[in-house]
Design an enzyme around this catalytic site. Structure first.
Site, short mmCIF file in Angstrom:
data_model
loop_
_atom_site.label_atom_id
_atom_site.label_comp_id
_atom_site.label_asym_id
_atom_site.label_seq_id
_atom_site.Cartn_x
_atom_site.Cartn_y
_atom_site.Cartn_z
N HIS A 3 0.78 -1.26 0.22
CA HIS A 3 -0.18 -0.43 -0.23
C HIS A 3 0.94 1.80 0.12
O HIS A 3 2.02 1.16 0.31
CB HIS A 3 -1.26 0.65 1.04
CG HIS A 3 0.30 0.22 2.75
ND1 HIS A 3 0.42 -1.06 3.13
CD2 HIS A 3 0.18 1.08 3.24
CE1 HIS A 3 1.16 -0.48 4.38
NE2 HIS A 3 0.85 0.72 4.66
N ASP A 5 0.66 5.03 1.57
CA ASP A 5 -0.15 5.32 3.32
C ASP A 5 -0.66 6.94 2.38
O ASP A 5 -0.16 7.64 1.52
CB ASP A 5 0.96 6.32 4.28
CG ASP A 5 1.35 4.77 4.66
OD1 ASP A 5 1.25 4.20 5.26
OD2 ASP A 5 2.89 4.79 5.36
N HIS A 59 4.36 1.02 0.09
CA HIS A 59 5.61 -0.54 0.96
C HIS A 59 4.62 -1.79 1.42
O HIS A 59 3.05 -1.71 1.20
CB HIS A 59 6.21 0.37 2.31
CG HIS A 59 5.45 1.28 2.81
ND1 HIS A 59 4.44 1.82 1.85
CD2 HIS A 59 3.93 0.99 3.95
CE1 HIS A 59 3.55 2.39 3.16
NE2 HIS A 59 3.44 1.67 3.69
N ARG A 69 7.92 -9.35 16.04
CA ARG A 69 7.72 -7.69 15.41
C ARG A 69 7.71 -6.44 16.23
O ARG A 69 6.27 -6.97 16.39
CB ARG A 69 8.66 -7.55 13.63
CG ARG A 69 7.44 -6.81 13.44
CD ARG A 69 7.16 -7.00 11.80
NE ARG A 69 8.31 -5.90 10.84
CZ ARG A 69 7.32 -5.23 10.54
NH1 ARG A 69 6.32 -4.62 11.00
NH2 ARG A 69 7.88 -3.45 9.91
O1 LIG Z 1 4.89 -2.23 10.59
C1 LIG Z 1 5.32 -1.10 9.31
O2 LIG Z 1 6.98 -1.39 9.77
C2 LIG Z 1 4.72 -0.65 8.47
C3 LIG Z 1 3.90 -0.52 8.62
C4 LIG Z 1 2.30 0.82 7.67
O3 LIG Z 1 2.97 0.41 6.99
C5 LIG Z 1 1.21 1.24 8.11
O4 LIG Z 1 0.67 1.03 9.19
O5 LIG Z 1 0.29 2.29 7.19
FE LIG Z 2 2.20 2.28 5.59
#
Ligand SMILES: O=C(O)CCC(=O)C(=O)O
Ligand SMILES: [Fe+2]
Length: 123
Positions: A3, A5, A59, A69
């Site tokens: 996606h 952001d 990403h 994680r």
């Molecule tokens: O957890 C991550 O490293 C990225 C999370 C992410 O891309 C988001 O929440 O939009």
């Molecule tokens: Fe994101």
């Protein structure tokens, strides 16, 4: 889930396990984990505001098969009334409010199961 952001900027911290990946030159690459550093992602609104000079990076976060994680994200968003418009001409996108953008994203996800994003607002 890959996606971009839907915000202006995202400030992200991931631990040493890593898992953040992004698309660079058409290839998925892993962002080297550095618990001492913050990752700054350009969001869709930044892209529109800069008239495509800066790109909202595609990403995703992948999990490790055995290690847990942790990541923390801060999403920098304007108020819903804020109008996003570039001062560059010709403008790639028509002007839109953040409310309109969020509504369109939500509507597309409900209708098609995915976010269409900025291309909905091309001139
Ligand atoms: O957890 C991550 O490293 C990225 C999370 C992410 O891309 C988001 O929440 O939009
Ligand atoms: Fe994101």
């Amino acid at each position: 889930m890959p996606h971009t952001d839907s915000d202006f900027l995202t400030i992200l911290h991931q631990d040493q396990v890593g898992g953040l990946q992004l698309v660079k030159d058409g290839q998925w690459i892993a962002v080297k984990p550095n618990p001492e550093a913050l990752v700054i992602n350009i969001g869709d609104l930044f892209q529109a505001w800069s008239n495509d000079c800066y790109k909202s990076v595609k990403h995703c976060a992948v999990t490790h098969p055995t290690k847990e994680r942790f990541s923390a994200a801060y999403f920098l968003c304007p108020s819903y009334e804020t109008v996003i418009e570039s001062c560059s001409r010709p403008s790639v996108y028509r002007k839109f409010s953040f409310r309109e953008y969020r509504q369109k994203v939500q509507e597309d996800v409900q209708l098609y199961g995915y976010k269409v994003g900025l291309s909905r607002f091309l001139v």
